[in-house]
Design a protein around this motif. Structure first.
Motif, mmCIF file in Angstrom:
data_model
loop_
_atom_site.group_PDB
_atom_site.id
_atom_site.type_symbol
_atom_site.label_atom_id
_atom_site.label_comp_id
_atom_site.label_asym_id
_atom_site.label_seq_id
_atom_site.Cartn_x
_atom_site.Cartn_y
_atom_site.Cartn_z
ATOM 1 N N THR A 88 1.243 10.855 -9.201
ATOM 2 C CA THR A 88 1.330 10.022 -9.888
ATOM 3 C C THR A 88 1.347 8.659 -9.418
ATOM 4 O O THR A 88 0.240 7.751 -10.277
ATOM 5 C CB THR A 88 2.619 10.273 -11.143
ATOM 6 N N GLU A 89 1.847 8.401 -8.771
ATOM 7 C CA GLU A 89 1.935 6.602 -8.188
ATOM 8 C C GLU A 89 0.045 6.457 -6.883
ATOM 9 O O GLU A 89 -0.165 5.467 -7.741
ATOM 10 C CB GLU A 89 2.485 6.256 -6.934
ATOM 11 N N GLY A 90 -0.071 8.310 -5.968
ATOM 12 C CA GLY A 90 -1.345 7.263 -6.052
ATOM 13 C C GLY A 90 -2.568 7.766 -6.753
ATOM 14 O O GLY A 90 -3.349 6.473 -6.668
ATOM 15 N N MET A 91 -2.652 7.711 -8.141
ATOM 16 C CA MET A 91 -3.859 7.446 -9.076
ATOM 17 C C MET A 91 -3.786 6.287 -9.535
ATOM 18 O O MET A 91 -5.016 5.607 -10.469
ATOM 19 C CB MET A 91 -3.394 8.486 -10.247
ATOM 20 N N SER A 92 -2.780 5.517 -9.513
ATOM 21 C CA SER A 92 -2.783 3.788 -9.492
ATOM 22 C C SER A 92 -2.703 2.790 -8.273
ATOM 23 O O SER A 92 -2.370 1.632 -8.857
ATOM 24 C CB SER A 92 -2.300 3.912 -11.104
#
Length: 102
Positions: free
Chosen positions: A85-89
């Motif tokens: 989730t963090e990596g996508m943004s």
């Protein structure tokens, strides 16, 4: 109480360490808090807990004005946990820190 928690399970142990970091941050001990976030991220490296705690550490580094360390932390999320989730943004955080470094 969290310091006395027996960390038998890697995932729950990581969450307990991270919660200790949250407590330190709430008490105003930023350095101990961010150290606990890094410890939690490394305790049980996985695609759920690790990017979550790295993100928290990066945000605290930014608040402290330590943009180089924030960038390093965000880039670790980008390279090692891009599907999280963090990596996508994470790109927007990296871009912001790069602007602040200049």
């Amino acid at each position: 109480m969290l310091a006395r928690y027996s960390k038998k399970d890697k995932i729950l142990g990581s969450l307990a360490i991270g919660a200790t970091g949250d407590a330190y941050i709430e008490l105003g001990d930023i350095d101990k808090g961010v150290a606990k976030y890094i410890e939690a991220a490394e305790y049980a490296a996985n695609s759920f807990n690790t990017p979550l705690f790295l993100m928290k550490a990066g945000e605290i580094y930014e608040l402290k004005g330590n943009y180089a360390e924030a960038l390093k932390t965000y880039e670790k999320i980008q390279s090692e946990y891009p599907e999280s989730t963090e990596g996508m943004s994470i790109e927007k955080y990296i871009a912001r820190v790069k602007i602040l470094i200049k």
